[in-house]
Scaffold this motif. Structure first.
Motif, PDB file in Angstrom:
ATOM      1  N   PRO B   8      49.832 -57.533 -81.194  1.00  0.00           N
ATOM      2  CA  PRO B   8      50.700 -58.286 -79.980  1.00  0.00           C
ATOM      3  C   PRO B   8      52.231 -57.606 -79.838  1.00  0.00           C
ATOM      4  N   SER B   9      52.909 -58.134 -78.905  1.00  0.00           N
ATOM      5  CA  SER B   9      54.263 -57.632 -78.562  1.00  0.00           C
ATOM      6  C   SER B   9      55.255 -58.114 -79.563  1.00  0.00           C
ATOM      7  N   HIS B  10      55.106 -59.360 -79.998  1.00  0.00           N
ATOM      8  CA  HIS B  10      55.727 -59.996 -81.190  1.00  0.00           C
ATOM      9  C   HIS B  10      55.128 -60.932 -82.025  1.00  0.00           C
ATOM     10  N   SER B  11      55.379 -60.737 -83.152  1.00  0.00           N
ATOM     11  CA  SER B  11      54.555 -61.766 -84.334  1.00  0.00           C
ATOM     12  C   SER B  11      55.862 -62.115 -85.274  1.00  0.00           C
ATOM     13  N   VAL B  12      55.532 -63.406 -85.458  1.00  0.00           N
ATOM     14  CA  VAL B  12      56.506 -64.076 -86.288  1.00  0.00           C
ATOM     15  C   VAL B  12      55.485 -64.620 -87.547  1.00  0.00           C
ATOM     16  N   ILE B  13      55.825 -64.423 -88.746  1.00  0.00           N
ATOM     17  CA  ILE B  13      55.060 -64.692 -89.824  1.00  0.00           C
ATOM     18  C   ILE B  13      55.770 -64.950 -91.165  1.00  0.00           C
ATOM     19  N   GLU B  14      55.455 -65.605 -91.873  1.00  0.00           N
ATOM     20  CA  GLU B  14      56.176 -66.026 -93.255  1.00  0.00           C
ATOM     21  C   GLU B  14      55.776 -65.168 -94.405  1.00  0.00           C
ATOM     22  N   LYS B  15      56.911 -64.995 -95.117  1.00  0.00           N
ATOM     23  CA  LYS B  15      56.735 -64.178 -96.328  1.00  0.00           C
ATOM     24  C   LYS B  15      55.162 -64.321 -97.137  1.00  0.00           C
ATOM     25  N   GLN B  17      52.243 -63.756 -95.818  1.00  0.00           N
ATOM     26  CA  GLN B  17      51.061 -63.890 -95.079  1.00  0.00           C
ATOM     27  C   GLN B  17      50.796 -62.532 -94.517  1.00  0.00           C
ATOM     28  N   THR B  18      49.599 -62.521 -94.038  1.00  0.00           N
ATOM     29  CA  THR B  18      49.091 -61.046 -93.485  1.00  0.00           C
ATOM     30  C   THR B  18      49.122 -61.141 -92.006  1.00  0.00           C
ATOM     31  N   VAL B  19      49.453 -59.959 -91.410  1.00  0.00           N
ATOM     32  CA  VAL B  19      49.602 -59.641 -89.947  1.00  0.00           C
ATOM     33  C   VAL B  19      48.959 -58.373 -89.835  1.00  0.00           C
ATOM     34  N   THR B  20      48.237 -57.928 -88.747  1.00  0.00           N
ATOM     35  CA  THR B  20      47.309 -57.125 -88.152  1.00  0.00           C
ATOM     36  C   THR B  20      47.852 -56.767 -86.834  1.00  0.00           C
ATOM     37  N   ASN B  62      54.370 -48.551 -98.935  1.00  0.00           N
ATOM     38  CA  ASN B  62      53.663 -48.736-100.185  1.00  0.00           C
ATOM     39  C   ASN B  62      52.371 -49.502 -99.742  1.00  0.00           C
ATOM     40  N   ASN B  63      51.401 -49.823-100.856  1.00  0.00           N
ATOM     41  CA  ASN B  63      50.059 -50.126-100.756  1.00  0.00           C
ATOM     42  C   ASN B  63      49.827 -51.464 -99.737  1.00  0.00           C
ATOM     43  N   ARG B  64      50.865 -52.072 -99.348  1.00  0.00           N
ATOM     44  CA  ARG B  64      50.650 -53.408 -98.891  1.00  0.00           C
ATOM     45  C   ARG B  64      50.124 -53.009 -97.389  1.00  0.00           C
ATOM     46  N   ALA B  82      52.953 -59.702 -96.539  1.00  0.00           N
ATOM     47  CA  ALA B  82      54.022 -59.256 -95.761  1.00  0.00           C
ATOM     48  C   ALA B  82      55.366 -59.722 -96.541  1.00  0.00           C
ATOM     49  N   GLU B  83      56.306 -58.686 -96.500  1.00  0.00           N
ATOM     50  CA  GLU B  83      57.723 -59.128 -97.473  1.00  0.00           C
ATOM     51  C   GLU B  83      58.805 -59.252 -96.248  1.00  0.00           C
ATOM     52  N   LEU B  84      59.794 -59.700 -96.579  1.00  0.00           N
ATOM     53  CA  LEU B  84      61.122 -59.784 -95.580  1.00  0.00           C
ATOM     54  C   LEU B  84      61.341 -58.444 -95.121  1.00  0.00           C
ATOM     55  N   GLU B  85      61.325 -57.322 -96.065  1.00  0.00           N
ATOM     56  CA  GLU B  85      61.906 -56.033 -95.645  1.00  0.00           C
ATOM     57  C   GLU B  85      60.819 -55.186 -94.648  1.00  0.00           C
ATOM     58  N   ASP B  86      59.645 -56.029 -94.382  1.00  0.00           N
ATOM     59  CA  ASP B  86      58.732 -55.454 -93.429  1.00  0.00           C
ATOM     60  C   ASP B  86      59.242 -55.732 -91.859  1.00  0.00           C
ATOM     61  N   SER B  87      60.267 -56.530 -91.780  1.00  0.00           N
ATOM     62  CA  SER B  87      60.568 -56.835 -90.258  1.00  0.00           C
ATOM     63  C   SER B  87      61.102 -55.569 -89.664  1.00  0.00           C
ATOM     64  N   GLY B  88      60.724 -55.430 -88.556  1.00  0.00           N
ATOM     65  CA  GLY B  88      61.199 -54.222 -87.617  1.00  0.00           C
ATOM     66  C   GLY B  88      60.378 -54.085 -86.290  1.00  0.00           C
ATOM     67  N   VAL B  89      60.247 -53.139 -85.825  1.00  0.00           N
ATOM     68  CA  VAL B  89      59.494 -52.630 -84.618  1.00  0.00           C
ATOM     69  C   VAL B  89      58.467 -51.686 -84.839  1.00  0.00           C
ATOM     70  N   TYR B  90      57.276 -51.834 -84.772  1.00  0.00           N
ATOM     71  CA  TYR B  90      56.509 -50.887 -84.906  1.00  0.00           C
ATOM     72  C   TYR B  90      55.850 -50.190 -83.792  1.00  0.00           C
ATOM     73  N   PHE B  91      55.941 -48.939 -83.745  1.00  0.00           N
ATOM     74  CA  PHE B  91      55.667 -48.168 -82.636  1.00  0.00           C
ATOM     75  C   PHE B  91      54.223 -47.384 -82.972  1.00  0.00           C
ATOM     76  N   CYS B  92      53.513 -47.361 -81.943  1.00  0.00           N
ATOM     77  CA  CYS B  92      52.448 -46.141 -82.017  1.00  0.00           C
ATOM     78  C   CYS B  92      52.734 -45.363 -80.574  1.00  0.00           C
ATOM     79  N   ALA B  93      52.094 -43.934 -81.343  1.00  0.00           N
ATOM     80  CA  ALA B  93      52.211 -42.896 -80.324  1.00  0.00           C
ATOM     81  C   ALA B  93      50.565 -42.148 -80.392  1.00  0.00           C
TER      82      ALA B  93
END
Lengths: 116, 117
Positions: B8-15, B17-20, B62-64, B82-93
């Protein structure tokens, strides 16, 4: 490992004024350099790239950059900016990972704000 | 020609949880890259696929984090848990071929903004 330093995190400039965004890279035998721009709510778009040849590289939207090997710099310039140039600009260098893969190593970005 | 798309363009999840995250590269591009930008920091390389094979995953934190590219087309990046420090913008190229030893242009997608609460 390669590294890139963008000296200014934010650059405000008045419309129609010239601008220079600075970028320095760590030295390497051969270097490929890139400038990308990210407009609000959009992805990264390639502005220009230096692979070899002329040290002055011209890109899209009137931008140009000069490769300076002795100073390990690749500064981005535009003689007259427009409101639409407001964006974040990223300098990047090609890096070899040692695992048969080339990747981009980025600077932290410079936010250009054009003031009307 | 369609560019690189990400969902998605945005995803908000709780610590915990799993996100793809999904990336569709430009058609015909064998190289697919994932990068991440954590708030206030530089964009950093995560991994590189050539077709369906992982060429380099040295940037994976890491292996998460698990990336796949079945069939050499689209790619997914799963974060579990997911952990708190995983927050950010993920780019694909994506890019077509290596050409002049890495001189190929990488075309970026708009990114997925991940927020872990």
């Amino acid at each position: 490992a390669q590294s890139v330093t963008q000296l200014d995190s934010q650059v405000p400039v008045f419309e129609e004024a010239p601008v220079e965004l600075r970028c320095n890279y760590s030295s390497s035998v051969s270097v490929y350099l890139f400038w990308y721009v990210q407009y609000p709510n959009q992805g990264l778009q390639l502005l220009l790239k230096y692979l070899s040849g002329s040290t002055l590289v011209k890109g899209i939207n009137g931008f140009e950059a000069e490769f300076n090997k002795s100073q390990t710099s690749f500064h981005l310039r535009k003689p007259s900016v427009h409101i639409s140039d407001t964006a974040e600009y990223f300098c990047a260098v090609r890096s070899y990972s040692g695992a048969g893969s080339y990747q981009l190593t980025f600077g932290k970005g410079t936010k250009l704000s054009v003031i009307p | 020609e369609a560019g690189v798309t990400q969902f998605p363009s945005h995803s908000v999840i709780e610590k915990g949880q799993t996100v793809t995250l999904r990336c569709d590269p430009i058609s015909g591009h064998d190289n697919l890259y994932w990068y991440r930008r954590v708030m206030g920091k530089e964009i950093k390389f995560l991994l590189h696929f050539v077709k369906e094979s992982k060429q380099d995953e040295s940037g994976m934190p890491n292996n998460r984090f698990l990336a796949e590219r079945t069939g050499g087309t689209y790619s997914t990046l799963k974060v579990q848990p997911a952990e708190l420090e995983d927050s950010g913008v993920y780019f694909c190229a994506s890019s077509q071929v290596f050409g002049l030893a890495g001189a190929d242009t990488q075309y970026f997608g708009p990114g997925t903004r991940l927020t872990v609460l």
